[in-house]
Every structure is written in structure tokens, then in C-alpha cells.
Scaffold this motif. Sequence first.
Motif, mmCIF file in Angstrom:
data_model
loop_
_atom_site.group_PDB
_atom_site.id
_atom_site.type_symbol
_atom_site.label_atom_id
_atom_site.label_comp_id
_atom_site.label_asym_id
_atom_site.label_seq_id
_atom_site.Cartn_x
_atom_site.Cartn_y
_atom_site.Cartn_z
ATOM 1 N N UNK A 142 0.839 -1.201 0.000
ATOM 2 C CA UNK A 142 0.000 0.000 0.000
ATOM 3 C C UNK A 142 0.875 1.252 0.000
ATOM 4 N N UNK A 143 1.947 1.202 0.779
ATOM 5 C CA UNK A 143 2.883 2.336 0.797
ATOM 6 C C UNK A 143 3.536 2.514 -0.567
ATOM 7 N N UNK A 144 3.852 1.406 -1.204
ATOM 8 C CA UNK A 144 4.426 1.468 -2.554
ATOM 9 C C UNK A 144 3.487 2.202 -3.494
ATOM 10 N N UNK A 145 2.210 1.810 -3.477
ATOM 11 C CA UNK A 145 1.228 2.432 -4.369
ATOM 12 C C UNK A 145 1.044 3.914 -4.070
ATOM 13 N N UNK A 146 1.279 4.289 -2.811
ATOM 14 C CA UNK A 146 1.158 5.690 -2.436
ATOM 15 C C UNK A 146 2.454 6.466 -2.562
ATOM 16 N N UNK A 147 3.511 5.782 -3.042
ATOM 17 C CA UNK A 147 4.809 6.448 -3.175
ATOM 18 C C UNK A 147 5.432 6.802 -1.835
ATOM 19 N N UNK A 148 5.060 6.081 -0.806
ATOM 20 C CA UNK A 148 5.535 6.352 0.552
ATOM 21 C C UNK A 148 6.709 5.441 0.920
ATOM 22 N N UNK A 149 7.837 5.667 0.270
ATOM 23 C CA UNK A 149 8.990 4.800 0.507
ATOM 24 C C UNK A 149 9.514 4.873 1.943
ATOM 25 N N UNK A 150 9.477 6.036 2.623
ATOM 26 C CA UNK A 150 9.959 6.021 4.012
ATOM 27 C C UNK A 150 9.110 5.101 4.899
ATOM 28 N N UNK A 151 7.804 5.122 4.675
ATOM 29 C CA UNK A 151 6.913 4.252 5.460
ATOM 30 C C UNK A 151 7.151 2.790 5.121
#
Length: 177
Positions: A142-151
Motif C-alpha cells: 500500500x505504501x508502494x502504491x502511495x509512493x511512501x517509501x519512508x513508510x
Amino acid sequence: SACEKGGRWHHALDLLGNMQGRRVAWDEITVNAVVSSCEKSGEWRQSIYLFSRLPWMTTEPDRITCSAIMSACEKGGAWMSTLRMMGKMPEMHVAPDRFSCNAVISALESQGMWQSGLGFLNGMPKIGFVPDTISYSASISACEKGGEWPSALGLLGKMRSAVLQPNEFSHSAAISA
């Protein structure tokens, strides 16, 4: 079970209808087999339809029934139905399990709702469940899809702290984030 493995969900429903016509009571095993058959075939609407008929039958839904319906809805992109089923479980006196929790996270992941997925993941211990590799992997995705690499990277660290082994899916999603 044979209908499930053969992708013959419509035959499973026909057999269930034949049982009803012959006044043979449905039991949890029969209903769960039909729901699982629908799930494996991507027929989430049929799972919901069958579930809607259960109150009129002698069979009460159990944890397996609810988890299979949630999984069918999640796989069919019906994320709201997945969340609704999770919400209905307490009123049916059915406790969620790790499968139903992971279905919720996966449903949120499929919609790119990474913040909600992380919130649910973090709330799992409050309802008595320790997140597993699947829970974390779906959240990382889900973080990947949101571009949330730090998370995503933070979740990999949390997995290791929780003595969980990240799998190929976890690593791939974190790298792609």
C-alpha cells in the motif's frame, strides 16, 4: 470442495439449492465450501448474496464464512464490502481472525489507501492480533502504491523487530516504493 477446486461455483450454488429443495439443512461446512468456491472463482457478489440468505437458514456464519466472503470481496475490488463484513462480525458474535484482518489490509492496499492500511495494521494488537508477514507485506505494498517509501522501509524494520522474516513480496514492494 470439488466445485471449489474445479472453479465450478455455479454448480456449488446449484447443489446448495437442491439441498434446500429436498429440505436438507445447510451446515457450516457446506456453506463455507460454497462461499470458498465463489471466492476462488472471483464471484464476490455470489458470496454476498449467499450471506444475505443465511439469516433465513439454520446456519449461522462463522469465522471461516466471514473471512472467505471478505477475501472474495477484496479480490473482486469490493473493498467497501470487505470493510462492511468486518464491521458486521461483532454483531454476529464472530471474532475476527488474522485472515479477516489481512483481507481488510489487502482491500485497503488494492485501493492505494496506505494511511488507512497502516492505521489498521497498527490497531491490530488492540483487537488481539499480532500482524504477520502477510499483514506487513500488504501494508508495504500500500505504501508502494502511495509512493511512501519512508513508510515502506519503516515497515520492513518493524517486521525485523517483530522477528518476522520479510519475503520476496515485502522486499519487492519496498524497493518499488
